[in-house]
Design an enzyme around this catalytic site. Structure first.
Site, mmCIF file in Angstrom:
data_model
loop_
_atom_site.group_PDB
_atom_site.id
_atom_site.type_symbol
_atom_site.label_atom_id
_atom_site.label_comp_id
_atom_site.label_asym_id
_atom_site.label_seq_id
_atom_site.Cartn_x
_atom_site.Cartn_y
_atom_site.Cartn_z
ATOM 1 N N HIS A 68 4.782 0.077 -0.257
ATOM 2 C CA HIS A 68 5.588 -0.771 0.633
ATOM 3 C C HIS A 68 4.725 -1.865 1.237
ATOM 4 C CE1 HIS A 68 3.887 2.527 2.980
ATOM 5 N NE2 HIS A 68 3.985 1.781 4.063
ATOM 6 N N HIS B 68 0.850 -1.196 0.000
ATOM 7 C CA HIS B 68 0.000 0.000 0.000
ATOM 8 C C HIS B 68 0.883 1.243 0.000
ATOM 9 C CE1 HIS B 68 1.152 -0.448 4.208
ATOM 10 N NE2 HIS B 68 0.876 0.832 4.387
ATOM 11 N N ASP C 155 0.920 5.181 1.885
ATOM 12 C CA ASP C 155 0.302 5.858 3.032
ATOM 13 C C ASP C 155 -0.405 7.113 2.528
ATOM 14 O OD1 ASP C 155 1.419 3.940 4.637
ATOM 15 O OD2 ASP C 155 3.146 5.162 5.236
ATOM 16 N N ARG D 254 8.467 -9.068 14.880
ATOM 17 C CA ARG D 254 8.851 -7.703 14.486
ATOM 18 C C ARG D 254 7.910 -6.718 15.182
ATOM 19 N NH1 ARG D 254 10.885 -4.392 10.003
ATOM 20 N NH2 ARG D 254 9.372 -2.738 9.639
HETATM 21 C C1 GA4 Z 1 -2.395 2.759 5.565
HETATM 22 C C2 GA4 Z 1 -1.581 3.723 6.445
HETATM 23 C C3 GA4 Z 1 -2.031 3.709 7.937
HETATM 24 O O1 GA4 Z 1 -1.577 2.512 8.560
HETATM 25 C C4 GA4 Z 1 -3.577 3.790 8.040
HETATM 26 C C5 GA4 Z 1 -4.143 2.562 7.350
HETATM 27 C C6 GA4 Z 1 -5.661 2.356 7.383
HETATM 28 C C7 GA4 Z 1 -6.094 1.423 8.537
HETATM 29 O O2 GA4 Z 1 -5.358 0.519 8.921
HETATM 30 O O3 GA4 Z 1 -7.227 1.586 8.984
HETATM 31 C C8 GA4 Z 1 -6.050 1.794 5.983
HETATM 32 C C9 GA4 Z 1 -4.785 2.023 5.082
HETATM 33 C C10 GA4 Z 1 -3.878 2.925 5.899
HETATM 34 C C11 GA4 Z 1 -5.140 2.623 3.715
HETATM 35 C C12 GA4 Z 1 -6.439 2.014 3.072
HETATM 36 C C13 GA4 Z 1 -7.509 1.661 4.117
HETATM 37 C C14 GA4 Z 1 -7.268 2.481 5.389
HETATM 38 C C15 GA4 Z 1 -6.488 0.343 5.915
HETATM 39 C C16 GA4 Z 1 -7.228 0.281 4.627
HETATM 40 C C17 GA4 Z 1 -7.531 -0.845 4.000
HETATM 41 C C18 GA4 Z 1 -4.005 3.972 9.488
HETATM 42 C C19 GA4 Z 1 -4.067 4.857 7.120
HETATM 43 O O4 GA4 Z 1 -4.275 6.017 7.379
HETATM 44 O O5 GA4 Z 1 -4.304 4.305 5.860
#
Ligand code: GA4
Length: 324
Positions: free
Chosen positions: A257, A200, A202, A267
């Site tokens: 990443h 994904h 960020d 980890r």
């Molecule tokens: C990825 C980055 C952060 O960890 C996060 C994630 C969020 C979550 O875990 O709730 C998301 C992911 C993240 C992007 C797409 C959506 C939302 C899980 C998911 C499938 C907290 C964020 O802000 O986006």
């Protein structure tokens, strides 16, 4: 987390072993105490959207004390940890990531910087945990702001705080995440690779990650290959987020990443996601446009965040906001 059985492993994604190699020398290293830091940061953000930072100024003591408390929390029985969940949007989560069917070999805590949580849910030492978290987040946010200011200087933007002011704003929508990837012994036996946290980008502006010395993090390069990032518990790893990609009109790239589960060692990573206030318009900075058109439609962080939470982890979220 329960031990791995055949039925539970079936929902996880495996990837072929041959796929990633470690090119330690490829990953840019920025020494924040050196005068060339700003140039190296800009180059790294253009080429990888990723770099490692040394001489970061966050006291090791603050890092390891928080890590110890987080490990204590993750070693509690599952039913205790689940009292702090589900992460809607903050709290304890296990295996499920987001709300759209993504799963990984991971358990985690999602927290925000406003400390609105009922910390009594985070085990017996919750007061200590809260204090350690507070001071850690202050130091990491300061580092994030320093890096963003060096970035602005490196990009020759007059207003040095153009990015950092968004994190300093008291309405800044920043998130903190602690991920625990238990060792997965079946992988060691089978020689397979399993996804701990799927690929994904960020969505925020910038992410600062610190992990213990267990490998697992991989980044995706422009040439289509994945490389393993050698762990370094003394350093921080910085990711460009989607919002910074937009603010630089695509000059910086948010880095794709993922994390692979480890067959031998667990980890633990702690990530600070620096986000803007919800009402902030995410648009390219005029000084970086140089007469060019914006590559993106106009949107606020609130709109982007909403769309993000409706997406799957691996989706190209910015795709919906590109101008064709
Ligand atoms: C990825 C980055 C952060 O960890 C996060 C994630 C969020 C979550 O875990 O709730 C998301 C992911 C993240 C992007 C797409 C959506 C939302 C899980 C998911 C499938 C907290 C964020 O802000 O986006």
């Amino acid at each position: 987390m329960a031990s791995l059985s055949k039925t539970t492993t079936e929902q996880y994604s495996y990837i072929k072993n041959r796929m990633a190699s470690t090119f330690a020398s490829t990953i840019p290293i920025v020494d924040l105490s050196k005068p060339d830091a700003k140039t190296l940061i800009v180059n790294a953000c253009e080429e990888f959207g990723f770099f490692k930072v040394i001489n970061h100024g966050v006291p090791m003591e603050a890092i390891s004390r928080l890590e110890t408390e987080a490990l204590k929390f993750f070693s509690l029985p599952l039913n205790e940890k689940e009292k702090a969940g589900p992460p809607n949007p903050f709290g304890y989560g296990s295996k499920r990531i987001g709300h759209n069917g993504d799963v990984g070999w991971v358990e985690y805590l999602l927290l925000n910087n406003n400390q609105e949580h009922d910390f009594s849910l985070y085990g017996k030492n919750h007061e200590k945990f809260r204090c350690l978290l507070n001071s850690y987040m202050c130091s990491v946010r300061k580092m994030a702001c320093d890096i963003l200011e060096l970035m602005a200087e490196g990009l020759k933007i007059q207003q040095k705080n153009v990015f950092s002011k968004l994190l300093r704003d008291k309405e800044s929508d920043s998130v903190f995440r602690v991920n625990h990837y238990p060792a997965c012994p079946e992988l060691a036996v089978n020689g397979e690779n399993m996804i701990g946290f799927g690929e994904h980008t960020d969505p925020q502006i910038i992410s600062l990650l610190r992990s213990n010395n267990t490998s697992g993090l991989q980044i995706y390069l422009r040439d289509g290959s994945w490389i393993s990032v050698p762990p370094d518990h003394n350093s921080f790893f910085i990711n460009v987020g989607d919002s910074l990609q937009v603010m630089t009109n695509g000059r910086f790239r948010s880095v794709r990443h993922r994390v692979l589960a480890n067959g031998f060692k667990s980890r633990l990573s702690m990530i600070y996601f620096g986000g803007p206030p919800l009402s902030e318009k995410i648009v390219p900075l005029p000084s970086l446009m140089k007469g060019k058109e914006s590559l993106y439609k106009e949107f606020t962080w609130f709109e982007y965040k909403n769309s993000t939470y409706g997406s799957r982890l691996a989706d190209n979220r910015l795709g919906h906001f590109e101008r064709i």
